[in-house]
Enzyme design. Structure first.
Site, PDB file in Angstrom:
ATOM      1  N   LEU A  87       0.782  -1.235   0.000  1.00 24.83           N
ATOM      2  CA  LEU A  87       0.000   0.000   0.000  1.00 24.83           C
ATOM      3  C   LEU A  87       0.817   1.290   0.000  1.00 24.83           C
ATOM      4  CD1 LEU A  87      -2.982  -0.982   2.328  1.00 24.83           C
ATOM      5  CD2 LEU A  87      -2.886  -0.933  -0.158  1.00 24.83           C
ATOM      6  N   LYS A  88       2.135   1.185  -0.140  1.00 24.10           N
ATOM      7  CA  LYS A  88       2.951   2.413  -0.162  1.00 24.10           C
ATOM      8  C   LYS A  88       3.379   2.682  -1.593  1.00 24.10           C
ATOM      9  CE  LYS A  88       3.892   4.233   3.844  1.00 24.10           C
ATOM     10  NZ  LYS A  88       3.665   5.601   4.111  1.00 24.10           N
ATOM     11  N   ILE A  90       5.966   3.327  -4.329  1.00 23.55           N
ATOM     12  CA  ILE A  90       7.375   2.953  -4.457  1.00 23.55           C
ATOM     13  C   ILE A  90       8.144   4.150  -5.035  1.00 23.55           C
ATOM     14  CG2 ILE A  90       8.926   1.359  -5.683  1.00 23.55           C
ATOM     15  CD1 ILE A  90       7.289  -0.516  -4.297  1.00 23.55           C
ATOM     16  N   ASN A 104       2.111  -5.496 -10.537  1.00 27.68           N
ATOM     17  CA  ASN A 104       1.146  -5.260  -9.455  1.00 27.68           C
ATOM     18  C   ASN A 104      -0.158  -5.956  -9.805  1.00 27.68           C
ATOM     19  OD1 ASN A 104      -0.042  -3.888  -7.130  1.00 27.68           O
ATOM     20  ND2 ASN A 104      -1.058  -2.533  -8.601  1.00 27.68           N
ATOM     21  N   HIS A 106      -4.178  -5.468  -9.326  1.00 23.21           N
ATOM     22  CA  HIS A 106      -5.155  -4.437  -8.949  1.00 23.21           C
ATOM     23  C   HIS A 106      -6.557  -5.043  -9.015  1.00 23.21           C
ATOM     24  CE1 HIS A 106      -6.579  -0.339  -8.392  1.00 23.21           C
ATOM     25  NE2 HIS A 106      -7.519  -0.628  -9.275  1.00 23.21           N
ATOM     26  N   ASP A 147      -1.083   2.788 -10.953  1.00 18.55           N
ATOM     27  CA  ASP A 147      -1.958   1.917 -11.760  1.00 18.55           C
ATOM     28  C   ASP A 147      -1.954   2.251 -13.244  1.00 18.55           C
ATOM     29  OD1 ASP A 147      -2.776   0.602  -9.388  1.00 18.55           O
ATOM     30  OD2 ASP A 147      -4.284   2.148  -9.028  1.00 18.55           O
ATOM     31  N   GLU A 176      -8.498 -13.072  -8.447  1.00 14.22           N
ATOM     32  CA  GLU A 176      -7.080 -12.683  -8.294  1.00 14.22           C
ATOM     33  C   GLU A 176      -6.241 -13.916  -7.978  1.00 14.22           C
ATOM     34  OE1 GLU A 176      -6.135  -9.238  -5.825  1.00 14.22           O
ATOM     35  OE2 GLU A 176      -8.248  -8.669  -5.887  1.00 14.22           O
TER      36      GLU A 176
HETATM   37  C1  GRF Z   1      -5.926  -7.409  -3.337  1.00 11.91           C
HETATM   38  O1  GRF Z   1      -7.267  -7.114  -3.633  1.00 11.91           O
HETATM   39  C2  GRF Z   1      -5.015  -6.804  -4.376  1.00 11.91           C
HETATM   40  O2  GRF Z   1      -5.600  -6.714  -5.650  1.00 11.91           O
HETATM   41  C3  GRF Z   1      -4.789  -5.420  -3.866  1.00 11.91           C
HETATM   42  O3  GRF Z   1      -4.758  -5.549  -2.461  1.00 11.91           O
HETATM   43  C4  GRF Z   1      -5.466  -6.725  -2.061  1.00 11.91           C
HETATM   44  C5  GRF Z   1      -4.474  -7.526  -1.281  1.00 11.91           C
HETATM   45  O4  GRF Z   1      -4.992  -8.655  -0.705  1.00 11.91           O
HETATM   46  N1  GRF Z   1      -3.630  -4.808  -4.489  1.00 11.91           N
HETATM   47  P1  GRF Z   1      -4.035  -9.698  -0.002  1.00 11.91           P
HETATM   48  O5  GRF Z   1      -3.190  -8.955   1.020  1.00 11.91           O
HETATM   49  O6  GRF Z   1      -3.202 -10.374  -1.052  1.00 11.91           O
HETATM   50  O7  GRF Z   1      -4.980 -10.654   0.670  1.00 11.91           O
END
Ligand code: GRF
Length: 203
Positions: A87-88, A90, A104, A106, A147, A176
């Site tokens: 969440l930071k 880079i 990444n 998303h 993104d 995902e």
């Molecule tokens: C996921 O939804 C990913 O797409 C986003 O953050 C979330 C991370 O989930 N970037 P996790 O920590 O892998 O469970």
């Protein structure tokens, strides 16, 4: 053998799916990097005895900086850096050091629902409020803008029956967990071809 570093900040369910689903003969998760001392992703990494680094741009005890990581990753010839819920932002010099080597995941279909502030439930709330019928996940290269890097792959899902952003989040997270291991395996098999204009995934 593909050597990767995985950056995390939270639950680490994507880290787990890559660890569990990609063949150990093809993939070595050399390190897990986090900006958060306490998160489930790090507990998982310790449990699996994967070396951990805590990273911070500011000087902080017990944390390394991004220059240290550049040296370390170059020394150990890391092939790919995966941001899985990191969440930071880079720093630019780190991105420059690893052009086309940082990816990444998303939780939406970029280029829609991306950019600063678009993470976690914020994304799914925006998708829900726009009354979208389809959402999905995107794996893309990371450049200096949030993104914005080239899209490698996307997977779509029907969300027309979802009653809340939380339900969309759950549905998207499930895909995902399929998309990311699939793409990492393609990198390991050297089946991702990057040209100036396109990214191709070979069968
Ligand atoms: C996921 O939804 C990913 O797409 C986003 O953050 C979330 C991370 O989930 N970037 P996790 O920590 O892998 O469970």
């Amino acid at each position: 053998m593909l050597k990767i570093a995985v950056f995390v900040s939270g639950k680490g369910s994507n880290l787990k799916s890559v660890y569990n689903k990609v063949s150990k003969e093809k993939l070595n998760i050399c390190t897990v990097v986090s900006n958060k001392e306490d998160c489930s992703a790090l507990s998982f990494a310790s449990e699996k005895e994967i070396p951990i680094f805590l990273v911070s741009e500011k000087e902080k005890e017990g944390f390394v900086d991004y220059l240290f990581l550049i040296n370390e990753f170059q020394k150990f010839s890391i092939d790919l850096i995966l941001l899985a819920g990191f969440l930071k932002k880079i720093p630019d010099y780190f991105i420059e050091a690893f052009e086309n080597k940082i990816i990444n995941i998303h939780p939406a279909l970029l280029p829609k629902y991306g950019g600063k502030g678009m993470y976690g439930l914020n994304v799914h709330r925006a998708v829900f409020n726009a009354n979208e019928k389809i959402s999905g996940a995107t794996v893309h290269f990371v450049d200096k803008i949030y993104d914005n890097g080239k899209i490698i792959a996307q997977r779509k899902i029907d969300i027309s029956h979802a009653n809340s952003p939380e339900e969309i989040a759950e549905q998207v997270l499930n895909i995902e967990h399929e998309l990311l291991p699939y793409i990492i395996e393609k990198f390991a098999d050297m089946k991702i071809i990057i040209t100036d204009s396109k990214i191709k995934i070979l069968d």
